[in-house]
Design an enzyme around this catalytic site. Structure first.
Site, short mmCIF file in Angstrom:
data_model
loop_
_atom_site.label_atom_id
_atom_site.label_comp_id
_atom_site.label_asym_id
_atom_site.label_seq_id
_atom_site.Cartn_x
_atom_site.Cartn_y
_atom_site.Cartn_z
N ALA A 96 34.77 45.26 48.65
CA ALA A 96 35.54 44.00 48.28
C ALA A 96 36.66 43.43 49.03
O ALA A 96 37.21 43.96 49.97
CB ALA A 96 35.80 44.43 46.84
N THR A 147 38.60 46.77 38.56
CA THR A 147 40.19 46.26 38.47
C THR A 147 40.41 46.79 37.02
O THR A 147 39.74 45.32 36.28
CB THR A 147 40.84 45.45 39.73
OG1 THR A 147 42.45 45.20 39.06
CG2 THR A 147 40.00 43.65 39.68
N ASP A 148 41.20 46.37 36.91
CA ASP A 148 42.41 45.70 35.91
C ASP A 148 42.99 44.62 35.72
O ASP A 148 43.09 44.37 34.66
CB ASP A 148 43.39 46.48 34.92
CG ASP A 148 44.40 46.71 36.23
OD1 ASP A 148 44.66 46.64 37.32
OD2 ASP A 148 45.69 47.42 35.31
N GLU A 149 42.96 43.90 36.59
CA GLU A 149 43.55 42.38 36.79
C GLU A 149 42.22 41.73 36.64
O GLU A 149 42.90 40.23 36.24
CB GLU A 149 43.57 41.76 38.33
CG GLU A 149 44.49 42.81 38.74
CD GLU A 149 44.54 42.73 40.41
OE1 GLU A 149 45.19 41.54 40.71
OE2 GLU A 149 45.57 43.90 41.24
N ASN A 201 46.87 49.80 39.66
CA ASN A 201 46.97 50.18 41.28
C ASN A 201 47.37 51.31 41.56
O ASN A 201 47.67 51.72 41.23
CB ASN A 201 48.17 49.36 41.32
CG ASN A 201 48.61 48.25 41.35
OD1 ASN A 201 48.00 47.55 41.46
ND2 ASN A 201 49.92 47.90 41.91
N TYR A 229 59.16 39.95 45.28
CA TYR A 229 58.73 38.45 44.76
C TYR A 229 59.72 37.78 43.51
O TYR A 229 59.41 39.16 42.60
CB TYR A 229 56.77 38.99 44.65
CG TYR A 229 56.21 39.05 45.67
CD1 TYR A 229 56.75 38.81 47.10
CD2 TYR A 229 54.90 38.41 45.31
CE1 TYR A 229 56.03 38.62 47.79
CE2 TYR A 229 53.48 38.80 46.88
CZ TYR A 229 54.02 38.64 47.78
OH TYR A 229 53.58 38.77 48.77
N ASN A 271 58.21 46.24 39.45
CA ASN A 271 58.25 45.89 41.42
C ASN A 271 59.69 46.32 42.03
O ASN A 271 59.58 47.05 42.49
CB ASN A 271 57.71 44.88 41.61
CG ASN A 271 56.04 44.79 41.18
OD1 ASN A 271 54.99 45.49 40.81
ND2 ASN A 271 56.02 43.40 41.63
N GLY A 304 51.19 31.67 39.55
CA GLY A 304 50.01 32.73 38.76
C GLY A 304 50.20 33.98 39.02
O GLY A 304 49.57 34.69 38.48
P1 NAD Z 1 40.23 48.17 50.81
O1 NAD Z 1 40.24 46.51 51.10
O2 NAD Z 1 40.87 49.01 51.33
O3 NAD Z 1 38.59 48.49 51.70
C1 NAD Z 1 37.92 47.55 50.73
C2 NAD Z 1 36.34 47.58 52.04
O4 NAD Z 1 35.05 46.85 51.90
C3 NAD Z 1 37.09 47.66 53.12
O5 NAD Z 1 36.78 48.07 54.05
C4 NAD Z 1 36.03 45.89 53.30
O6 NAD Z 1 35.68 46.21 55.10
C5 NAD Z 1 35.18 46.24 52.98
N1 NAD Z 1 34.18 45.16 52.34
C6 NAD Z 1 34.47 44.07 52.34
N2 NAD Z 1 33.88 42.94 51.62
C7 NAD Z 1 32.53 43.55 52.31
C8 NAD Z 1 31.23 43.11 52.75
N3 NAD Z 1 30.77 41.71 52.16
N4 NAD Z 1 30.34 44.14 53.00
C9 NAD Z 1 31.05 45.15 53.46
N5 NAD Z 1 31.98 45.95 52.87
C10 NAD Z 1 32.76 44.81 52.54
O7 NAD Z 1 40.01 47.97 49.06
P2 NAD Z 1 40.48 49.60 48.49
O8 NAD Z 1 41.75 49.36 47.51
O9 NAD Z 1 40.10 50.48 48.89
O10 NAD Z 1 39.54 48.47 47.16
C11 NAD Z 1 37.76 49.37 47.07
C12 NAD Z 1 37.79 48.65 45.56
O11 NAD Z 1 38.35 48.81 44.51
C13 NAD Z 1 37.51 46.85 45.19
O12 NAD Z 1 36.62 46.71 44.48
C14 NAD Z 1 39.02 46.89 44.46
O13 NAD Z 1 38.28 46.04 43.91
C15 NAD Z 1 39.14 47.63 43.99
N6 NAD Z 1 40.69 48.50 42.77
C16 NAD Z 1 41.28 48.27 43.76
C17 NAD Z 1 42.28 48.61 43.65
C18 NAD Z 1 43.42 49.19 44.34
O14 NAD Z 1 44.70 48.85 43.66
N7 NAD Z 1 43.70 49.47 45.68
C19 NAD Z 1 42.27 48.63 42.22
C20 NAD Z 1 41.28 48.29 41.49
C21 NAD Z 1 40.00 48.19 41.70
#
Ligand code: NAD
Length: 365
Positions: A96, A147-149, A201, A229, A271, A304
Site C-alpha cells: 500500500a 490500519t486503525d486510521e 502506529n 505539527y 506526538n 484534517g
Molecule cells: P511501507 O510504505 O513501508 O511499505 C509498503 C510497501 O508496499 C512498499 O515497499 C511499496 O513499494 C509496496 N507497494 C505499494 N503499492 C504497491 C503496489 N501497487 N504494488 C506492489 N507493491 C506496492 O508501509 P508499511 O509501514 O510497511 O505498511 C504496510 C501495511 O501496513 C500497509 O498496508 C499499511 O497501510 C499497514 N499499516 C501500517 C502501519 C504503520 O504504522 N506503518 C499501521 C497500520 C497499518
C-alpha cells in the site's frame, strides 16, 4: 515463537520491501521453514537491505526458500501470471501507499495502489481459488493488513474496537477503508477466506525516514529543526513492529475466516511526548554538546489531522493469546539505538528516494 509455516507451505507477502512486510519476511526466514515470495513494486520507500542481511548469513537452503518478484498490483495480467505460478497457501497483503502527508499531495497514487491494487489482487485470488482443489480452498487464507486510521478520529475518551464505525478522514485512510470494504465484500459475496487486522502506529528499525520517529532522530542527529505539527497534542497508540508481526502470525493461524482483529500497543502518547522523549534520550545516549529539544519547532498542522487513535485489543488478546512484549520505553530505546548505528542506511535510502525530509501535505494558499 514456534514454527508456524512448514516447509511445504508457500507464503506470499505483498509489500515485503516495505517496513512491516520486511519485518514479516525476516521473521519467516528466521523462524519458519516455508517458501516465501515477496511481491513489491519497489516504490520510493522500499528497501531490501534488511532481508538481504538475513539471506547473506543464511544457509543455501534458506536462501532458496525466498524469491523476490518486482510487480505492481495495478498490472492485472502480470499479477495473474505471478499468482498462478506461485500457487500460494496464504497471502499477507501489506502492499500500500502509506504516508498520510503524501496522500494529501498526491491522492491518485493511493487510489491506484490501495484500492485498484487490492481489487486486482482479490479478483485474481478469486479466480485462482476457483481453479484450486477443495482441500486448497479450505486451507487457503487471505490476510489483509490494515490500519486503525479507517475508524477516524477519537475525542479524549474511548477506544477503537472491531465494531467501531468506519469514518476515515484522510485520502490515505479512506483508501485503506475502501480496501477493507473490498476484502469484506469478496469474503461475503464470493466466499474468499479472509482475515483482517487493523493495527495502530508501528515503529521500529528499517522504517522509511519520512515517518515520525526516524524523522525526529535523523533531524536531531543532523542538527536540523524538528517539526512538531500544530500543538503536538495529537495522540497515537504506539506498537513495536515485532509485536505486530507476532499478532499477524497468530491471527493467520488462529483467526477464523471472516474475522477482524484490532491490534494496538496500548501505549498512547502525544506526538509532543514522543518528540521530547526521543530528544532527551538522544542527548543522554550520545552525550551531545547541543540540545535536541531546542531544535523542536511548532509548524503548521496537517490539514484534517486526526486528534486521537487508541485501540482496545482485548478481543485479539482473548482470541489469539496475543500481547505486546515491548513497552514503549524499551521499543523506543531499541529503535533510537538502531537509527543511530544505521545512519548510512537512512542517508542511502533517502538519496535513492530523492527525498530530503522536507515538509509535505500542506494545502496551497
Ligand atoms: P511501507 O510504505 O513501508 O511499505 C509498503 C510497501 O508496499 C512498499 O515497499 C511499496 O513499494 C509496496 N507497494 C505499494 N503499492 C504497491 C503496489 N501497487 N504494488 C506492489 N507493491 C506496492 O508501509 P508499511 O509501514 O510497511 O505498511 C504496510 C501495511 O501496513 C500497509 O498496508 C499499511 O497501510 C499497514 N499499516 C501500517 C502501519 C504503520 O504504522 N506503518 C499501521 C497500520 C497499518
Amino acid at each position: 515463537m514456534e514454527i508456524l509455516f512448514e516447509k511445504d507451505k508457500k507464503v506470499l507477502v505483498t509489500g515485503g520491501a516495505g517496513f512491516i512486510g520486511g519485518a514479516l519476511i525476516r521473521r519467516l526466514l528466521i523462524n519458519n521453514s516455508c517458501e516465501i515470495f515477496n511481491l513489491d513494486k519497489l516504490g520510493y520507500a522500499s528497501d531490501l537491505t534488511g532481508i538481504d542481511s538475513i539471506l547473506s548469513k543464511a544457509k543455501s537452503d534458506d536462501r532458496e526458500r525466498y524469491k523476490f518478484i518486482k510487480l505492481n498490483l495495478v498490472n492485472q495480467k502480470r499479477l495473474r501470471e505471478a499468482l498462478f505460478s506461485i500457487n500460494p497457501d496464504i497471502i499477507f497483503h501489506l502492499a500500500a501507499e502509506t504516508h498520510v502527508d503524501r496522500s494529501i499531495d498526491n491522492p491518485s497514487e493511493f487510489i491506484n495502489s490501495n484500492i485498484i491494487g487490492t481489487f486486482n489482487l482479490l479478483n485474481t485470488v478469486k479466480e485462482f481459488l476457483e481453479e484450486s482443489s477443495i482441500k486448497k480452498r479450505n486451507s487457503f487464507r487471505f490476510h489483509h493488513i490494515s490500519t486503525d486510521e479507517v475508524f477516524g478520529s477519537l475525542g479524549n475518551k474511548g477506544h477503537f474496537t472491531e465494531s467501531s464505525r468506519y469514518q476515515p478522514r484522510s485520502p490515505y485512510s479512506s483508501t485503506k477503508a475502501a480496501s477493507d470494504h473490498l476484502v469484506n465484500a469478496w469474503h461475503h459475496t464470493y466466499g474468499l477466506p479472509t482475515i483482517i487486522t487493523n493495527c495502530s502506529n508501528n515503529y521500529g528499525p528499517w522504517q522509511f525516514p519520512e515517518k515520525l520517529l526516524p524523522l525526529i532522530i535523523n533531524r536531531a542527529l543532523s542538527r536540523r529543526s524538528i517539526p512538531m505539527y500544530g500543538d503536538g497534542l495529537n495522540r497515537r497508540d504506539w506498537l513495536y513492529v515485532e509485536d505486530h508481526i507476532d499478532a499477524i502470525l497468530l491471527a493467520s493461524k488462529k483467526g477464523k475466516v471472516g474475522q477482524t482483529f484490532c491490534i494496538g500497543g496500548g501505549e498512547e502518547k502525544t506526538n509532543k511526548e514522543v518528540i521530547f522523549q526521543t530528544c532527551k534520550f538522544l542527548e543522554k545516549y550520545l552525550d551531545l554538546d547541543y540540545s535536541c529539544t531546542n531544535l523542536i519547532k511548532n509548524v503548521q498542522d496537517r490539514p484534517g489531522h486526526d486528534f486521537r487513535y487508541s485501540i482496545d485489543s482485548s478481543y485479539a488478546r482473548e482470541e489469539l493469546g496475543w500481547a505486546p512484549k515491548n513497552t514503549f520505553n524499551e521499543g523506543l530505546k531499541r529503535t533510537i539505538e538502531w537509527y543511530v548505528k544505521n545512519q548510512d542506511w537512512s542517508k542511502k535510502i533517502l538519496k535513492k528516494a530523492n527525498y530530503n525530509i522536507s515538509r509535505m501535505g500542506i494545502l496551497k494558499e
